[in-house]
Write an enzyme that holds these catalytic residues in place. Structure first.
Site, PDB file in Angstrom:
ATOM      1  N   TYR A  68      46.272  44.705  38.579  1.00  0.00           N
ATOM      2  CA  TYR A  68      45.109  43.845  38.339  1.00  0.00           C
ATOM      3  C   TYR A  68      44.146  44.001  39.495  1.00  0.00           C
ATOM      4  O   TYR A  68      44.535  43.869  40.656  1.00  0.00           O
ATOM      5  CB  TYR A  68      45.585  42.393  38.193  1.00  0.00           C
ATOM      6  CG  TYR A  68      44.501  41.349  38.313  1.00  0.00           C
ATOM      7  CD1 TYR A  68      43.344  41.407  37.555  1.00  0.00           C
ATOM      8  CD2 TYR A  68      44.658  40.278  39.182  1.00  0.00           C
ATOM      9  CE1 TYR A  68      42.362  40.433  37.673  1.00  0.00           C
ATOM     10  CE2 TYR A  68      43.689  39.297  39.293  1.00  0.00           C
ATOM     11  CZ  TYR A  68      42.532  39.385  38.537  1.00  0.00           C
ATOM     12  OH  TYR A  68      41.564  38.425  38.657  1.00  0.00           O
TER      13      TYR A  68
ATOM     14  N   GLU B  37      41.823  32.452  33.574  1.00  0.00           N
ATOM     15  CA  GLU B  37      40.524  33.121  33.663  1.00  0.00           C
ATOM     16  C   GLU B  37      39.610  32.814  32.484  1.00  0.00           C
ATOM     17  O   GLU B  37      38.419  33.097  32.541  1.00  0.00           O
ATOM     18  CB  GLU B  37      40.720  34.638  33.777  1.00  0.00           C
ATOM     19  CG  GLU B  37      41.295  35.059  35.109  1.00  0.00           C
ATOM     20  CD  GLU B  37      40.398  34.677  36.267  1.00  0.00           C
ATOM     21  OE1 GLU B  37      39.263  35.177  36.364  1.00  0.00           O
ATOM     22  OE2 GLU B  37      40.841  33.848  37.082  1.00  0.00           O
TER      23      GLU B  37
END
Length: 166
Positions: A6, A82
């Site tokens: 990520y 997110e």
């Protein structure tokens, strides 16, 4: 157990912040995303600005960030935190580390944008702390520090956000 890479470029560069969301997160390296710019224009659920990566106008445009390894099983928790599908979408990115090696990772990019917004001071604090923690280039950190931020009217949220550092 399978893992994913990520690329964090905003508040999730802060290891304590990211590990509060995905406990398995471990920093792998700092990296650069070329031909992109960092913007604080994503409309957050709280009405303030969050970070975004946008394709740059010039090949020398670069966004610095941190590559983390996370368990695949924890990605849904990060997607929820997110706001995947509710302001952020996913994209695959190729980043370059300090050894000039390329890595393929996933990143989030904004789909709900409002350039009139400013980030809350605590959010900008997460970004600067993460950049400092991972020793991103000093000129990049200094640029982050110049971003205009505003006070969060919800003082309890402000305190809660920063409590991970005490």
């Amino acid at each position: 157990m399978t893992t994913l890479l990520y690329f964090a470029y905003g508040s999730n560069m802060s290891t304590p912040r990211l590990q509060a969301r995905v406990p398995s997160a471990q920093p792998v390296c700092i990296a650069r995303l070329h031909s992109h710019q960092l913007r604080f224009h994503k409309r957050g659920r709280d009405g303030s600005a969050k970070c975004d990566i946008v394709p740059g106008d010039h090949p020398h445009d670069v966004v610095y960030g941190v590559v983390f390894e996370i368990l695949t099983s924890e990605k849904p928790a990060l997607d929820r935190a997110e706001g995947l599908g509710q302001g952020y979408a996913l994209k695959s990115v190729v980043v370059v580390n300090n050894e000039a090696e390329t890595l393929k990772a996933f990143a989030y990019y904004a789909t709900h944008i409002d350039p009139a917004l400013n980030p809350y001071a605590w959010y900008k604090g997460h970004v600067v702390r993460g950049a400092t923690e991972h020793r991103l280039p000093s000129e990049y950190i200094n640029r982050l520090k110049t971003i205009t931020s505003i006070a969060d009217p919800d003082t309890a949220r402000h305190a809660c956000e920063l409590s991970i550092y005490t």
